[in-house]
Each structure stands twice: as C-alpha cells, then as structure tokens.
Scaffold this motif. Structure first.
Motif, PDB file in Angstrom:
ATOM      1  N   ALA A  97       3.700   6.073  17.019  1.00 20.23           N
ATOM      2  CA  ALA A  97       4.829   5.440  16.326  1.00 20.23           C
ATOM      3  C   ALA A  97       6.085   6.290  16.473  1.00 20.23           C
ATOM      4  O   ALA A  97       6.050   7.517  16.342  1.00 20.23           O
ATOM      5  N   THR A  98       7.200   5.620  16.743  1.00 18.46           N
ATOM      6  CA  THR A  98       8.464   6.325  16.889  1.00 18.46           C
ATOM      7  C   THR A  98       9.156   6.439  15.531  1.00 18.46           C
ATOM      8  O   THR A  98       8.662   5.923  14.513  1.00 18.46           O
ATOM      9  N   LEU A  99      10.295   7.101  15.504  1.00 16.94           N
ATOM     10  CA  LEU A  99      11.004   7.349  14.242  1.00 16.94           C
ATOM     11  C   LEU A  99      11.293   6.043  13.499  1.00 16.94           C
ATOM     12  O   LEU A  99      11.767   5.070  14.091  1.00 16.94           O
ATOM     13  N   GLY A 100      10.999   6.045  12.197  1.00 17.67           N
ATOM     14  CA  GLY A 100      11.317   4.885  11.369  1.00 17.67           C
ATOM     15  C   GLY A 100      10.290   3.786  11.392  1.00 17.67           C
ATOM     16  O   GLY A 100      10.484   2.746  10.760  1.00 17.67           O
ATOM     17  N   CYS A 101       9.173   3.978  12.135  1.00 16.71           N
ATOM     18  CA  CYS A 101       8.150   2.925  12.243  1.00 16.71           C
ATOM     19  C   CYS A 101       6.795   3.422  11.739  1.00 16.71           C
ATOM     20  O   CYS A 101       6.432   4.579  11.935  1.00 16.71           O
ATOM     21  N   ASP A 107      -7.493  -6.326  10.688  1.00 20.36           N
ATOM     22  CA  ASP A 107      -8.373  -7.429  11.044  1.00 20.36           C
ATOM     23  C   ASP A 107      -7.709  -8.760  10.700  1.00 20.36           C
ATOM     24  O   ASP A 107      -6.527  -8.802  10.314  1.00 20.36           O
ATOM     25  N   GLU A 108      -8.467  -9.852  10.809  1.00 21.69           N
ATOM     26  CA  GLU A 108      -7.882 -11.177  10.574  1.00 21.69           C
ATOM     27  C   GLU A 108      -7.458 -11.396   9.134  1.00 21.69           C
ATOM     28  O   GLU A 108      -6.700 -12.322   8.822  1.00 21.69           O
ATOM     29  N   ASN A 109      -7.909 -10.501   8.209  1.00 20.32           N
ATOM     30  CA  ASN A 109      -7.506 -10.589   6.805  1.00 20.32           C
ATOM     31  C   ASN A 109      -6.458  -9.538   6.442  1.00 20.32           C
ATOM     32  O   ASN A 109      -6.237  -9.256   5.268  1.00 20.32           O
ATOM     33  N   ASP A 110      -5.833  -8.954   7.474  1.00 20.10           N
ATOM     34  CA  ASP A 110      -4.795  -7.930   7.310  1.00 20.10           C
ATOM     35  C   ASP A 110      -5.307  -6.647   6.662  1.00 20.10           C
ATOM     36  O   ASP A 110      -4.531  -5.882   6.081  1.00 20.10           O
ATOM     37  N   ARG A 111      -6.592  -6.382   6.788  1.00 20.83           N
ATOM     38  CA  ARG A 111      -7.147  -5.128   6.285  1.00 20.83           C
ATOM     39  C   ARG A 111      -7.209  -4.114   7.431  1.00 20.83           C
ATOM     40  O   ARG A 111      -7.662  -4.452   8.533  1.00 20.83           O
ATOM     41  N   PRO A 112      -6.756  -2.872   7.199  1.00 16.44           N
ATOM     42  CA  PRO A 112      -6.826  -1.854   8.256  1.00 16.44           C
ATOM     43  C   PRO A 112      -8.257  -1.646   8.736  1.00 16.44           C
ATOM     44  O   PRO A 112      -9.204  -1.681   7.940  1.00 16.44           O
ATOM     45  N   VAL A 113      -8.414  -1.448  10.044  1.00 16.28           N
ATOM     46  CA  VAL A 113      -9.736  -1.218  10.623  1.00 16.28           C
ATOM     47  C   VAL A 113      -9.860   0.261  10.995  1.00 16.28           C
ATOM     48  O   VAL A 113      -8.860   0.960  11.145  1.00 16.28           O
ATOM     49  N   PRO A 114     -11.083   0.768  11.137  1.00 21.31           N
ATOM     50  CA  PRO A 114     -11.263   2.194  11.469  1.00 21.31           C
ATOM     51  C   PRO A 114     -10.712   2.528  12.855  1.00 21.31           C
ATOM     52  O   PRO A 114     -10.560   1.658  13.716  1.00 21.31           O
ATOM     53  N   GLU A 120      -5.419  -6.426  15.373  1.00 19.96           N
ATOM     54  CA  GLU A 120      -4.050  -6.762  15.740  1.00 19.96           C
ATOM     55  C   GLU A 120      -3.119  -5.603  15.378  1.00 19.96           C
ATOM     56  O   GLU A 120      -3.243  -5.005  14.309  1.00 19.96           O
ATOM     57  N   ILE A 121      -2.179  -5.312  16.258  1.00 27.37           N
ATOM     58  CA  ILE A 121      -1.190  -4.269  16.014  1.00 27.37           C
ATOM     59  C   ILE A 121      -0.099  -4.838  15.114  1.00 27.37           C
ATOM     60  O   ILE A 121       0.495  -5.881  15.423  1.00 27.37           O
ATOM     61  N   VAL A 122       0.167  -4.163  13.982  1.00 29.05           N
ATOM     62  CA  VAL A 122       1.242  -4.574  13.078  1.00 29.05           C
ATOM     63  C   VAL A 122       2.161  -3.376  12.851  1.00 29.05           C
ATOM     64  O   VAL A 122       1.733  -2.212  12.915  1.00 29.05           O
ATOM     65  N   VAL A 123       3.428  -3.668  12.583  1.00 26.72           N
ATOM     66  CA  VAL A 123       4.442  -2.615  12.488  1.00 26.72           C
ATOM     67  C   VAL A 123       5.305  -2.844  11.252  1.00 26.72           C
ATOM     68  O   VAL A 123       5.698  -3.977  10.954  1.00 26.72           O
ATOM     69  N   ARG A 124       5.631  -1.741  10.556  1.00 23.21           N
ATOM     70  CA  ARG A 124       6.509  -1.816   9.394  1.00 23.21           C
ATOM     71  C   ARG A 124       7.615  -0.783   9.532  1.00 23.21           C
ATOM     72  O   ARG A 124       7.409   0.293  10.079  1.00 23.21           O
ATOM     73  N   GLY A 125       8.813  -1.124   9.062  1.00 25.90           N
ATOM     74  CA  GLY A 125       9.930  -0.186   9.105  1.00 25.90           C
ATOM     75  C   GLY A 125      11.258  -0.926   9.067  1.00 25.90           C
ATOM     76  O   GLY A 125      11.310  -2.161   9.073  1.00 25.90           O
ATOM     77  N   ASP A 126      12.340  -0.170   9.031  1.00 28.37           N
ATOM     78  CA  ASP A 126      13.671  -0.773   8.946  1.00 28.37           C
ATOM     79  C   ASP A 126      14.053  -1.520  10.215  1.00 28.37           C
ATOM     80  O   ASP A 126      15.040  -2.259  10.217  1.00 28.37           O
ATOM     81  N   ALA A 142       4.725 -14.418  10.652  1.00 25.82           N
ATOM     82  CA  ALA A 142       4.892 -13.224  11.476  1.00 25.82           C
ATOM     83  C   ALA A 142       5.033 -11.951  10.655  1.00 25.82           C
ATOM     84  O   ALA A 142       4.506 -10.894  11.020  1.00 25.82           O
ATOM     85  N   VAL A 143       5.764 -12.023   9.526  1.00 25.19           N
ATOM     86  CA  VAL A 143       6.022 -10.840   8.701  1.00 25.19           C
ATOM     87  C   VAL A 143       5.333 -11.021   7.358  1.00 25.19           C
ATOM     88  O   VAL A 143       5.734 -11.852   6.539  1.00 25.19           O
ATOM     89  N   VAL A 144       4.300 -10.222   7.126  1.00 20.13           N
ATOM     90  CA  VAL A 144       3.509 -10.317   5.902  1.00 20.13           C
ATOM     91  C   VAL A 144       3.615  -8.985   5.164  1.00 20.13           C
ATOM     92  O   VAL A 144       3.207  -7.941   5.689  1.00 20.13           O
ATOM     93  N   ASP A 145       4.165  -9.017   3.954  1.00 17.43           N
ATOM     94  CA  ASP A 145       4.374  -7.804   3.147  1.00 17.43           C
ATOM     95  C   ASP A 145       5.117  -6.728   3.937  1.00 17.43           C
ATOM     96  O   ASP A 145       4.833  -5.528   3.819  1.00 17.43           O
ATOM     97  N   GLY A 146       6.073  -7.171   4.747  1.00 17.53           N
ATOM     98  CA  GLY A 146       6.891  -6.232   5.510  1.00 17.53           C
ATOM     99  C   GLY A 146       6.308  -5.809   6.844  1.00 17.53           C
ATOM    100  O   GLY A 146       6.970  -5.125   7.626  1.00 17.53           O
TER     101      GLY A 146
END
Length: 278
Positions: A97-101, A107-114, A120-126, A142-146
C-alpha cells in the motif's frame, strides 16, 4: 526516446511487450531511458524478463490501482524486481500500500481473509472517489463503509505485499476448481513461440467451464495446441492447463488503454446463453 532523450515512461504491459519485441529495438540509442512505470493489467513474468534483458539499464516500478482510487493503491519498487525481492517472488506481485491507502483482502461477505488466501482486493483512504456521477446504486455497491471494491481477486503475504491473481469476473470455475487466467497466461507466455496470449472460460457441459487460450504466435514460427498444452503441464497443475487453444497471428483485441478485451474473446462462445457461466 532517441531524439528527445526520454528518461521516464509510463506503459501498460501490452505496450512493453510490443516495445521490447520490436525487431528494430537494437537500431536505436535508448541509453537515456532510466525508468519504466507499468500498470493497468498484470504483466507476465516472461514479458518482464524479456524487458529486463532488452533494457538492462532500466529500473521497473509497478503501480497498481484504478481511476476510482486517483489512481494508485500500491507500488512495487524497482528493488523488489531484483535480488532478494525477486528470490522471494515479489516481482510477480503488485507491491505494498502506498501513502494514504489501506489495502486488504476480503471474502464475499466483506470479512478479511487470512494471509495467502484469495479474495477481493479492497482499498480505503482519502484517494477513494466520492462516487459515480449520478449513479448512487452503483456507488453503493462499489464503496462499502469507505472501502472501494476493485473487482480484482488477489492475496496478501505476511509482509503486506499484494498479489493480483485475476479479475473476479475473469476467474474460471472448472469442475468446481477456481482457475485464475493470469496464472495460466504466465505459463503460456514462457513458451518461446508465444508472442501474446489470453485465457478465458468457455462452456463445457461436463465441467461447467473449460480453460481456453487464444495464442498469438511469433511470425514464422509453427507451434501446435498440443505442444503448448503439454508445456503448461510442466509449470502448473493439470486442472489449470488449457483444454483447448486457438492459435492465430491476428493481434488480440485491445481497449484504448491497451488492455486485452476478454469479453470480445468470450462473446462467440457464450452467445445466445442467458448466463455467462455454465
């Protein structure tokens, strides 16, 4: 480059392949070129190796992201393409991840996997977009909880390096097994007769989908589908290998950004079907 003494360029992998495979590349003074940034789609290891051999004085950086991320989420720095980074296989990844990300795999329920598990790759940041213009429903998907859902499948290692395995929609499910087209393309691209290739899923009554490859062969070189299939069996598991291959000298269909249009390759096989899966 020769005339203007260009030092840095931004290219997609298709452009890099066309550049380093051009028969006249040795006729020009490219000594000014110091740095190539590449992105927009995964690069095959074979193309990356050919580029490094053709341009040994050039440093390579991969930038992974999308327009909705303004546009970069991760960077794979030049040092990871060589030496210890290469020995660890990081040259096959998209970097960290680069600065600010923040980047994670869900998984399909948006829970982090080991670590090491594909999701699926998801990204949060400004840098995440505010939304699609006048498309609130599409934005909400496309954008779920940021977190921006990229539509890319991938995994993260223990050191935080991201590895893109496929577009989620391009993943092939054959006999209940997930097959990532990028992995198959990487295997095919290592054959010396292969100039370009693309792997798609096509209907199969027994297996649901079968792995099918479209291969652009090098001019004047003859190779059979059977030879290519046997070659991939030496590199990847049998169930991932193509069951059918179309060999052509016609260039693959590309978007304006130089990405292979797999939907165009899939269309004739799925025409007339209500679903694009079997």
């Amino acid at each position: 480059m020769q005339n203007e003494r260009v030092t840095d360029v931004l290219l997609v992998p298709t452009m890099i392949q066309m550049f380093v495979d051009h028969p006249a590349i040795g006729n020009y003074d490219l000594s000014s070129l110091k740095h190539i940034i590449y992105g927009a789609s995964p690069i095959s290891e074979a193309v990356l190796d050919r580029a490094a051999r053709a341009l040994p004085h050039v440093r390579f950086t991969q930038a992974y992201g999308m327009t909705e991320l303004s546009p970069i989420a991760t960077l794979l720095h030049p040092g990871e393409h060589v030496g210890e980074g290469r020995r660890k296989g990081r040259h096959r990844g998209a970097g960290r991840a680069t600065l600010g990300c923040e980047v994670r795999i869900v998984d399909e329920n948006d829970r982090p996997v080991p670590a090491g598990s594909v999701g699926e790759i998801v990204v949060r940041g400004d840098t995440v977009m505010m939304g699609y213009w006048e498309r609130p429903e599409e934005t909400a998907r496309a954008v779920v909880d940021g977190w921006m859902h990229t539509g890319d499948g991938g995994y993260i290692d223990e050191d935080g390096f991201i590895y893109v395995v496929d577009r989620v929609k391009d993943m092939i499910i054959s006999g209940g097994e997930n097959v990532y087209s990028v992995e198959v393309e990487n295997a095919l691209a290592q054959h010396p007769s292969v100039l370009q290739c693309a792997v798609i899923g096509i209907p199969n009554e027994q297996w649901g989908e079968q792995v099918h490859a479209v291969v652009v062969s090098r001019s004047g070189v003859e190779v059979s589908a059977g030879e290519l299939i046997e070659f991939t069996k030496t590199l990847i598991a049998g169930y991932k290998c193509p069951r059918s291959i179309e060999i052509t000298e016609t260039p693959l269909p590309l978007s304006g950004a130089g990405k292979v249009l797999k939907r165009e390759l899939r269309r004739p096989f799925w025409e007339g079907r209500e679903r694009r899966v079997s």
